[in-house]
Design a protein around this motif. Structure first.
Motif, PDB file in Angstrom:
ATOM      1  N   PHE A 283     -25.402  27.182 -14.368  1.00 44.93           N
ATOM      2  CA  PHE A 283     -25.406  28.195 -15.410  1.00 44.93           C
ATOM      3  C   PHE A 283     -25.469  29.605 -14.844  1.00 44.93           C
ATOM      4  O   PHE A 283     -25.956  29.822 -13.726  1.00 44.93           O
ATOM      5  N   VAL A 284     -24.996  30.555 -15.641  1.00 46.96           N
ATOM      6  CA  VAL A 284     -25.086  31.971 -15.317  1.00 46.96           C
ATOM      7  C   VAL A 284     -26.156  32.569 -16.224  1.00 46.96           C
ATOM      8  O   VAL A 284     -25.999  32.541 -17.462  1.00 46.96           O
ATOM      9  N   PRO A 285     -27.232  33.106 -15.688  1.00 44.74           N
ATOM     10  CA  PRO A 285     -28.284  33.676 -16.540  1.00 44.74           C
ATOM     11  C   PRO A 285     -27.753  34.831 -17.385  1.00 44.74           C
ATOM     12  O   PRO A 285     -26.823  35.542 -16.993  1.00 44.74           O
ATOM     13  N   PHE A 286     -28.361  35.012 -18.543  1.00 44.57           N
ATOM     14  CA  PHE A 286     -28.032  36.151 -19.396  1.00 44.57           C
ATOM     15  C   PHE A 286     -28.631  37.431 -18.806  1.00 44.57           C
ATOM     16  O   PHE A 286     -29.414  37.383 -17.847  1.00 44.57           O
ATOM     17  N   ALA A 287     -28.250  38.561 -19.382  1.00 43.56           N
ATOM     18  CA  ALA A 287     -28.669  39.857 -18.843  1.00 43.56           C
ATOM     19  C   ALA A 287     -30.183  40.007 -18.788  1.00 43.56           C
ATOM     20  O   ALA A 287     -30.716  40.701 -17.909  1.00 43.56           O
ATOM     21  N   ASP A 288     -30.899  39.325 -19.702  1.00 41.32           N
ATOM     22  CA  ASP A 288     -32.362  39.444 -19.711  1.00 41.32           C
ATOM     23  C   ASP A 288     -33.035  38.458 -18.761  1.00 41.32           C
ATOM     24  O   ASP A 288     -34.258  38.351 -18.736  1.00 41.32           O
ATOM     25  N   GLY A 289     -32.235  37.720 -17.993  1.00 40.61           N
ATOM     26  CA  GLY A 289     -32.794  36.798 -17.020  1.00 40.61           C
ATOM     27  C   GLY A 289     -33.015  35.389 -17.518  1.00 40.61           C
ATOM     28  O   GLY A 289     -33.306  34.491 -16.729  1.00 40.61           O
ATOM     29  N   THR A 290     -32.859  35.169 -18.815  1.00 40.63           N
ATOM     30  CA  THR A 290     -33.045  33.829 -19.366  1.00 40.63           C
ATOM     31  C   THR A 290     -31.754  33.024 -19.228  1.00 40.63           C
ATOM     32  O   THR A 290     -30.668  33.583 -19.131  1.00 40.63           O
ATOM     33  N   THR A 291     -31.896  31.700 -19.241  1.00 42.92           N
ATOM     34  CA  THR A 291     -30.743  30.810 -19.143  1.00 42.92           C
ATOM     35  C   THR A 291     -30.421  30.138 -20.463  1.00 42.92           C
ATOM     36  O   THR A 291     -29.255  29.981 -20.824  1.00 42.92           O
ATOM     37  N   PHE A 292     -31.457  29.754 -21.211  1.00 47.25           N
ATOM     38  CA  PHE A 292     -31.265  29.036 -22.468  1.00 47.25           C
ATOM     39  C   PHE A 292     -31.805  29.873 -23.618  1.00 47.25           C
ATOM     40  O   PHE A 292     -33.004  30.148 -23.695  1.00 47.25           O
ATOM     41  N   LYS A 293     -30.907  30.305 -24.495  1.00 44.08           N
ATOM     42  CA  LYS A 293     -31.297  31.093 -25.660  1.00 44.08           C
ATOM     43  C   LYS A 293     -31.268  30.206 -26.907  1.00 44.08           C
ATOM     44  O   LYS A 293     -30.313  29.459 -27.131  1.00 44.08           O
ATOM     45  N   GLU A 294     -32.297  30.317 -27.722  1.00 48.44           N
ATOM     46  CA  GLU A 294     -32.303  29.554 -28.967  1.00 48.44           C
ATOM     47  C   GLU A 294     -31.531  30.310 -30.038  1.00 48.44           C
ATOM     48  O   GLU A 294     -31.728  31.512 -30.238  1.00 48.44           O
TER      49      GLU A 294
ATOM     50  N   ASP B  39     -31.982  18.689 -18.370  1.00 47.15           N
ATOM     51  CA  ASP B  39     -32.862  17.522 -18.455  1.00 47.15           C
ATOM     52  C   ASP B  39     -34.254  17.856 -18.966  1.00 47.15           C
ATOM     53  O   ASP B  39     -35.184  17.064 -18.831  1.00 47.15           O
ATOM     54  N   LYS B  40     -34.386  19.044 -19.568  1.00 46.23           N
ATOM     55  CA  LYS B  40     -35.687  19.475 -20.103  1.00 46.23           C
ATOM     56  C   LYS B  40     -35.519  19.941 -21.556  1.00 46.23           C
ATOM     57  O   LYS B  40     -34.425  20.294 -21.993  1.00 46.23           O
ATOM     58  N   PHE B  41     -36.630  19.976 -22.276  1.00 46.73           N
ATOM     59  CA  PHE B  41     -36.653  20.388 -23.683  1.00 46.73           C
ATOM     60  C   PHE B  41     -36.859  21.905 -23.784  1.00 46.73           C
ATOM     61  O   PHE B  41     -37.887  22.366 -24.263  1.00 46.73           O
ATOM     62  N   TYR B  42     -35.900  22.673 -23.332  1.00 45.16           N
ATOM     63  CA  TYR B  42     -36.016  24.118 -23.423  1.00 45.16           C
ATOM     64  C   TYR B  42     -36.023  24.549 -24.890  1.00 45.16           C
ATOM     65  O   TYR B  42     -35.208  24.112 -25.691  1.00 45.16           O
ATOM     66  N   ASN B  43     -36.978  25.398 -25.239  1.00 42.69           N
ATOM     67  CA  ASN B  43     -37.125  25.905 -26.613  1.00 42.69           C
ATOM     68  C   ASN B  43     -37.273  24.777 -27.641  1.00 42.69           C
ATOM     69  O   ASN B  43     -36.960  24.957 -28.815  1.00 42.69           O
ATOM     70  N   GLY B  44     -37.735  23.620 -27.198  1.00 39.42           N
ATOM     71  CA  GLY B  44     -37.952  22.498 -28.112  1.00 39.42           C
ATOM     72  C   GLY B  44     -36.716  21.688 -28.424  1.00 39.42           C
ATOM     73  O   GLY B  44     -36.773  20.749 -29.228  1.00 39.42           O
ATOM     74  N   ALA B  45     -35.568  21.994 -27.799  1.00 36.43           N
ATOM     75  CA  ALA B  45     -34.316  21.307 -28.099  1.00 36.43           C
ATOM     76  C   ALA B  45     -34.159  20.062 -27.228  1.00 36.43           C
ATOM     77  O   ALA B  45     -34.142  20.164 -25.996  1.00 36.43           O
ATOM     78  N   GLN B  46     -34.010  18.916 -27.867  1.00 34.14           N
ATOM     79  CA  GLN B  46     -33.688  17.717 -27.113  1.00 34.14           C
ATOM     80  C   GLN B  46     -32.297  17.885 -26.496  1.00 34.14           C
ATOM     81  O   GLN B  46     -31.363  18.316 -27.181  1.00 34.14           O
ATOM     82  N   PRO B  47     -32.114  17.574 -25.203  1.00 29.51           N
ATOM     83  CA  PRO B  47     -30.810  17.781 -24.569  1.00 29.51           C
ATOM     84  C   PRO B  47     -29.800  16.704 -24.947  1.00 29.51           C
ATOM     85  O   PRO B  47     -29.545  15.751 -24.206  1.00 29.51           O
ATOM     86  N   ILE B  48     -29.187  16.882 -26.129  1.00 28.04           N
ATOM     87  CA  ILE B  48     -28.148  15.991 -26.653  1.00 28.04           C
ATOM     88  C   ILE B  48     -27.130  16.844 -27.417  1.00 28.04           C
ATOM     89  O   ILE B  48     -27.314  18.043 -27.606  1.00 28.04           O
ATOM     90  N   ASP B  49     -26.060  16.198 -27.874  1.00 27.92           N
ATOM     91  CA  ASP B  49     -25.102  16.799 -28.818  1.00 27.92           C
ATOM     92  C   ASP B  49     -24.532  18.121 -28.321  1.00 27.92           C
ATOM     93  O   ASP B  49     -24.554  19.148 -29.002  1.00 27.92           O
ATOM     94  N   GLN B  50     -23.986  18.071 -27.127  1.00 23.83           N
ATOM     95  CA  GLN B  50     -23.430  19.255 -26.493  1.00 23.83           C
ATOM     96  C   GLN B  50     -22.025  19.566 -26.998  1.00 23.83           C
ATOM     97  O   GLN B  50     -21.249  18.674 -27.299  1.00 23.83           O
ATOM     98  N   PHE B  51     -21.738  20.844 -27.100  1.00 23.10           N
ATOM     99  CA  PHE B  51     -20.385  21.320 -27.414  1.00 23.10           C
ATOM    100  C   PHE B  51     -20.084  22.480 -26.486  1.00 23.10           C
ATOM    101  O   PHE B  51     -20.904  23.399 -26.343  1.00 23.10           O
ATOM    102  N   VAL B  52     -18.917  22.472 -25.846  1.00 25.56           N
ATOM    103  CA  VAL B  52     -18.540  23.521 -24.907  1.00 25.56           C
ATOM    104  C   VAL B  52     -17.502  24.428 -25.570  1.00 25.56           C
ATOM    105  O   VAL B  52     -16.455  23.965 -26.021  1.00 25.56           O
ATOM    106  N   PHE B  53     -17.815  25.708 -25.589  1.00 21.79           N
ATOM    107  CA  PHE B  53     -17.006  26.690 -26.304  1.00 21.79           C
ATOM    108  C   PHE B  53     -16.459  27.720 -25.329  1.00 21.79           C
ATOM    109  O   PHE B  53     -17.203  28.302 -24.527  1.00 21.79           O
TER     110      PHE B  53
END
Length: 327
Positions: free
Chosen positions: A192-203, A149-163
């Motif tokens: 979510f599961v954080p990445f190894a560097d501790g971040t959750t959302f990677k651009e 529900d937030k604009f992480y890294n400037g990304a509007q939270p829309i248009d999701q695809f699950v891979f």
């Protein structure tokens, strides 16, 4: 005289037979659009022996309060399943239900969706998830709140695809406003599961990206695709990149789907289908009929997608005929 009548009757029957055969031949192909109605942002999925398309209902934002789905056994004949999810069962969503993404896990079906078209971090909305026992629903809100529900890294939270990656991990790619993020989903799709560097959302935004991310694996390579241009204009299109991992880096290769002024405009926001057990690939996308100028008048179409000997995607020829039935 009798001979002339006989010849005339033969000609009439031959014409009728040819017309009948022509109609039968036409039924062997899907035609484009593949089903009636204004529908956009189609996501394709295979569940068992059926093909499913989950699109956005293409209307003004205030009327986008539900999703329909369509199922087929052959890509030609489609059955409509109405209102598989609506805002009555998602209390925090009120409009702009967009771009459903559907996956199956442990005999449950999960639909990820964008809602409310939020414009900043202080509005209620973003990307949510709902669950059902069947691919046609009914789906019920899983978390009672947006997943993102937030604009992480400037990304509007829309248009999701699950891979789903080769190791079984699930990742969500998403983002509007020319930014794309990836995050790893937990096993219950509730966080979510954080990445190894501790971040959750990677651009992972590639050059030219606007919205509508999609990914698939072919011959060990990750094909990352997205939409470019303006969604309401004729320049809407699809481009792609190839990488060795789902995190890139993604170097833009070029466009593979765009308008044909002789067929339709605004061809974009797509998904890709590989028929299980074959090397037959299809692209499912929306476009705007030539006689339509309203931005919401979009229809869902299917065409074949081919690769060259080096593994690059060939430019897609958009057609009115669509594709042949899968037997």
């Amino acid at each position: 005289m009798i001979k002339k009548v006989a010849i005339l009757l033969v000609a009439v029957f031959a014409t009728a037979f040819a017309s009948s055969q022509s109609k039968n031949d036409q039924k062997k192909k899907s035609g484009n659009p593949v089903f009636p109605g204004w529908y956009a942002d189609p996501e394709v999925a295979v569940f068992g022996k059926e093909y499913w398309i989950y699109p956005t209902y293409s209307a003004r934002y205030e009327k986008q309060v539900f999703f329909d789905a369509f199922s087929s056994k052959d890509l030609v004949h489609w059955t409509k399943h109405e209102r598989i999810l609506d805002t009555a069962t998602v209390k925090w969503a009120r409009r702009a239900l967009w771009a459903p993404a559907v996956v199956e896990q442990n005999k449950k079906y999960y639909i990820f969706f964008g809602a409310n078209d939020i414009q900043n971090d202080h509005e209620l909305g973003g990307i949510g998830v709902a669950v059902a026992d069947r691919p046609q629903g009914p789906f019920k809100d899983l978390t009672g709140r947006p997943l993102i529900d937030k604009f992480y890294n400037g990304a509007q939270p829309i248009d999701q695809f699950v891979f789903k990656d080769k190791d079984g991990a699930y990742y969500i790619f998403y983002g509007g406003w020319r930014h794309c993020n990836v995050a790893r989903l937990n096993n219950t799709f509730t966080g979510f599961v954080p990445f190894a560097d501790g971040t959750t959302f990677k651009e992972v935004t590639p050059e030219g990206y606007v919205e509508g991310p999609f990914m698939f694996i072919k011959d060990g390579k990750y094909y990352f695709m997205w939409s470019e241009g303006g969604w309401g204009g004729p320049d809407y299109s699809v481009a792609y990149a190839i990488a060795d991992s789902p995190f890139g880096p993604f170097r833009r290769i070029g466009k593979i789907l765009q308008q044909d002024p002789a067929v339709a405009t605004g061809a974009g926001h797509h998904s890709v289908l590989q028929v299980p057990g074959t090397d037959h690939w299809y692209i499912i996308y929306h476009r705007r009929p030539l006689d339509e100028t309203h931005p919401d008048h979009r229809v869902t179409c299917i065409d074949r997608m081919y690769f060259d000997e080096q593994g690059y995607i060939k430019p897609v020829k958009i057609t009115r005929e669509g594709v042949e039935a899968i037997r």
